[in-house]
Design an enzyme around this catalytic site. Structure first.
Site, PDB file in Angstrom:
ATOM      1  N   HIS A  13      -0.801  -2.445  -4.481  1.00 25.85           N
ATOM      2  CA  HIS A  13      -0.185  -3.261  -5.523  1.00 25.85           C
ATOM      3  C   HIS A  13      -0.171  -2.602  -6.909  1.00 25.85           C
ATOM      4  O   HIS A  13      -0.483  -3.240  -7.926  1.00 25.85           O
ATOM      5  CB  HIS A  13      -0.876  -4.620  -5.612  1.00 25.85           C
ATOM      6  CG  HIS A  13      -0.681  -5.485  -4.386  1.00 25.85           C
ATOM      7  ND1 HIS A  13       0.472  -5.459  -3.634  1.00 25.85           N
ATOM      8  CD2 HIS A  13      -1.493  -6.409  -3.788  1.00 25.85           C
ATOM      9  CE1 HIS A  13       0.347  -6.324  -2.630  1.00 25.85           C
ATOM     10  NE2 HIS A  13      -0.827  -6.906  -2.699  1.00 25.85           N
TER      11      HIS A  13
ATOM     12  N   ARG B 140       0.795  -1.238   0.000  1.00 29.39           N
ATOM     13  CA  ARG B 140       0.000   0.000   0.000  1.00 29.39           C
ATOM     14  C   ARG B 140       0.824   1.284   0.000  1.00 29.39           C
ATOM     15  O   ARG B 140       1.894   1.335   0.606  1.00 29.39           O
ATOM     16  CB  ARG B 140      -0.924   0.019   1.221  1.00 29.39           C
ATOM     17  CG  ARG B 140      -1.982  -1.056   1.142  1.00 29.39           C
ATOM     18  CD  ARG B 140      -2.805  -1.171   2.413  1.00 29.39           C
ATOM     19  NE  ARG B 140      -3.827  -2.204   2.223  1.00 29.39           N
ATOM     20  CZ  ARG B 140      -3.576  -3.515   2.312  1.00 29.39           C
ATOM     21  NH1 ARG B 140      -2.364  -3.958   2.611  1.00 29.39           N
ATOM     22  NH2 ARG B 140      -4.541  -4.399   2.097  1.00 29.39           N
TER      23      ARG B 140
ATOM     24  N   ASP C 114      -0.904 -10.065   8.197  1.00 28.48           N
ATOM     25  CA  ASP C 114      -0.806  -9.341   6.927  1.00 28.48           C
ATOM     26  C   ASP C 114       0.138  -8.174   7.186  1.00 28.48           C
ATOM     27  O   ASP C 114      -0.264  -7.019   7.197  1.00 28.48           O
ATOM     28  CB  ASP C 114      -2.195  -8.862   6.476  1.00 28.48           C
ATOM     29  CG  ASP C 114      -2.180  -8.322   5.049  1.00 28.48           C
ATOM     30  OD1 ASP C 114      -1.096  -8.300   4.443  1.00 28.48           O
ATOM     31  OD2 ASP C 114      -3.253  -7.918   4.563  1.00 28.48           O
TER      32      ASP C 114
ATOM     33  N   HIS D 258       3.234 -12.322  -6.118  1.00 29.04           N
ATOM     34  CA  HIS D 258       2.102 -12.534  -5.204  1.00 29.04           C
ATOM     35  C   HIS D 258       1.543 -13.956  -5.281  1.00 29.04           C
ATOM     36  O   HIS D 258       0.325 -14.160  -5.340  1.00 29.04           O
ATOM     37  CB  HIS D 258       1.013 -11.513  -5.517  1.00 29.04           C
ATOM     38  CG  HIS D 258       0.177 -11.146  -4.343  1.00 29.04           C
ATOM     39  ND1 HIS D 258      -0.657 -12.040  -3.721  1.00 29.04           N
ATOM     40  CD2 HIS D 258       0.042  -9.982  -3.667  1.00 29.04           C
ATOM     41  CE1 HIS D 258      -1.269 -11.436  -2.725  1.00 29.04           C
ATOM     42  NE2 HIS D 258      -0.867 -10.182  -2.672  1.00 29.04           N
TER      43      HIS D 258
ATOM     44  N   GLU E 147       5.799 -12.280   0.360  1.00 31.70           N
ATOM     45  CA  GLU E 147       6.194 -11.330  -0.678  1.00 31.70           C
ATOM     46  C   GLU E 147       7.450 -10.587  -0.230  1.00 31.70           C
ATOM     47  O   GLU E 147       7.384  -9.755   0.678  1.00 31.70           O
ATOM     48  CB  GLU E 147       5.047 -10.340  -0.926  1.00 31.70           C
ATOM     49  CG  GLU E 147       3.741 -11.020  -1.300  1.00 31.70           C
ATOM     50  CD  GLU E 147       2.537 -10.191  -0.879  1.00 31.70           C
ATOM     51  OE1 GLU E 147       2.335  -9.103  -1.412  1.00 31.70           O
ATOM     52  OE2 GLU E 147       1.785 -10.650  -0.001  1.00 31.70           O
TER      53      GLU E 147
HETATM   54  C1  BGC Z   1      -1.802  -7.541   1.119  1.00 31.82           C
HETATM   55  C2  BGC Z   1      -3.191  -7.833   1.618  1.00 31.82           C
HETATM   56  C3  BGC Z   1      -4.113  -7.872   0.443  1.00 31.82           C
HETATM   57  C4  BGC Z   1      -3.631  -8.926  -0.501  1.00 31.82           C
HETATM   58  C5  BGC Z   1      -4.459  -8.930  -1.738  1.00 31.82           C
HETATM   59  C6  BGC Z   1      -1.406  -8.655   0.230  1.00 31.82           C
HETATM   60  O1  BGC Z   1      -0.132  -8.442  -0.240  1.00 31.82           O
HETATM   61  O2  BGC Z   1      -0.892  -7.387   2.164  1.00 31.82           O
HETATM   62  O3  BGC Z   1      -3.616  -6.867   2.535  1.00 31.82           O
HETATM   63  O4  BGC Z   1      -5.435  -8.126   0.810  1.00 31.82           O
HETATM   64  O5  BGC Z   1      -2.309  -8.695  -0.853  1.00 31.82           O
HETATM   65  O6  BGC Z   1      -4.660 -10.186  -2.183  1.00 31.82           O
END
Ligand code: BGC
Length: 387
Positions: free
Chosen positions: A140, A115, A286, A214, A352
């Protein structure tokens, strides 16, 4: 090292010997033999008529399938302790679902992983506004990030392994980011059973970059249920706490005494229901862990993920200073995966490698700024074995 690990490595080494030349993808058989030049088949067609290809790469006992759409990992087949391969990456069996509803399954994330608060940052006195696609924040890379773009793909097979070079030119201003960014991402399968990712980028104007992958992992096999009994060791004494919008507060907090302490290996599910404010904000894990090794010029040890029933083990090594561990909290039973199973909360996890989220707004974090004349370079290795 146990017997099955030796078997995987021996098969890979044998395959590696054959992997010396680069042939034409079209002439290759439908399924790549280990260590051979990757093969290309049609996977689907986008609404505007663009064909999307599936590239299959095999080496070291591992098989990887990548789409030219999003550079995304469609499948990752890895042997268990008995040598039985299973797909350990969540995905869909059709292109339309990847386009319409994917929560970044397997996606190549850019220009900026995770973010950026309020989708805004200031660089050299100029403020840039990005599209908001996660409440009031940008996630992203925005509404049409690199995971939703077409990539040019070139196969290779050589002594370092066999794989794909993905490239694209992201135009100046794409998704609000400054600078024409030339990006190259190389996926390599080595004879040792490793999946390596090398990222590089250059720009013609000052910009920010934070590329990652991802993939949603379930080492017991995609669609086989929750990953709570996977064990994780994360070489990180600190993490970046977040606010309710999952934006880092700027603090580097100690994991000691919190459910985020994975310095000694433990099952993912052990502390995931602890009523810690950070877990409440994220509905589980997360967060970005601050890797003890820091930013390094060569990939160094970050973590070990293991699944007890299959015996599959994945170790990750990276040049990056951070690791986002996301425990699949937002999977909610509405998506049907590759093998026809519904994905529910906790059915996979993402690991990640990255720079810290919202770095452009935190001068105290390792910098994500890229200037003309510099080359962005990061590498991450996923090393598979069994125990
Ligand atoms: C984020 C999550 C997000 C997800 C989306 C992750 O990299 O940290 O907050 O919901 O990606 O699939």
């Amino acid at each position: 090292m146990n017997t099955s690990r030796r078997t995987v490595m021996a098969a890979g080494l044998a395959a590696g010997v054959a992997a010396t030349s680069v042939g034409t993808a079209h002439a290759a058989p439908a399924h790549a033999a280990p260590g051979r030049t990757p093969t290309k088949t049609l996977f689907g067609t986008l609404a505007d008529g663009t064909p999307v290809h599936l590239w299959a790469v095999a080496n070291g006992g591992i098989r990887l399938e990548v789409l030219s759409y999003g550079g995304l990992v469609h499948r990752l087949d890895v042997p268990d302790r008995h040598g039985h391969r299973a797909n350990i990456a969540l995905g869909f069996d059709n292109l339309a679902d990847y386009v319409a509803k994917s929560p970044y399954f397997g996606g190549l994330i850019g220009r900026f992983g995770n973010r950026i608060g309020a989708g805004k940052f200031t660089l050299d006195g100029h403020t840039y506004q990005l599209p908001l696609n996660d409440g009031v924040n940008s996630l992203h890379g925005g509404t049409k990030g690199f995971d939703k773009q077409m990539w040019h793909v070139e196969p290779f097979a050589g002594r370092s392994g066999t794989g794909l070079v993905l490239s694209r030119i992201s135009p100046d201003g794409e998704m609000g980011y400054p600078g024409t960014l030339k990006v190259q991402v190389t996926y390599t399968l080595t004879a040792r059973g490793e999946w390596r990712i090398d990222y590089s980028a250059t720009t013609d104007r000052a910009t920010v970059v934070n590329l990652t992958s991802h993939t949603y992992f379930n080492l017991a096999g995609e669609g086989s249920g929750p990953v709570y009994d996977h064990t994780l060791e994360l070489a990180a004494a600190r993490y970046t706490p977040v606010d309710a919008g999952l934006i880092p507060t700027g603090e580097l907090a100690r994991v000691s005494g919190t459910p985020l302490d994975f310095r000694r290996t433990k099952p993912i599910g052990r502390d995931i229901r602890t009523s810690h404010q950070q877990l409440l904000y994220a509905k589980g894990f997360d967060h970005n862990w601050v890797l003890d090794k820091g930013r390094t010029s060569h990939p160094e040890y970050a973590l070990t993920l293991a699944e007890p029933r299959s015996g599959r083990v994945m170790k990750m090594y990276t040049t990056e200073p951070g690791m986002q561990f996301y425990s699949g909290n937002f999977l909610d039973g509405t998506l049907v995966g590759t093998s026809g199973h519904i994905y529910r909360q906790g059915d996979a996890l993402c690991l990640e490698s990255q720079h810290f989220p919202d770095s452009p707004n935190h001068p105290e974090f390792p910098s994500t700024v890229l200037r003309p004349g510099q080359t962005y370079r990061t590498s991450t290795v996923h090393a598979f074995s069994t125990r």
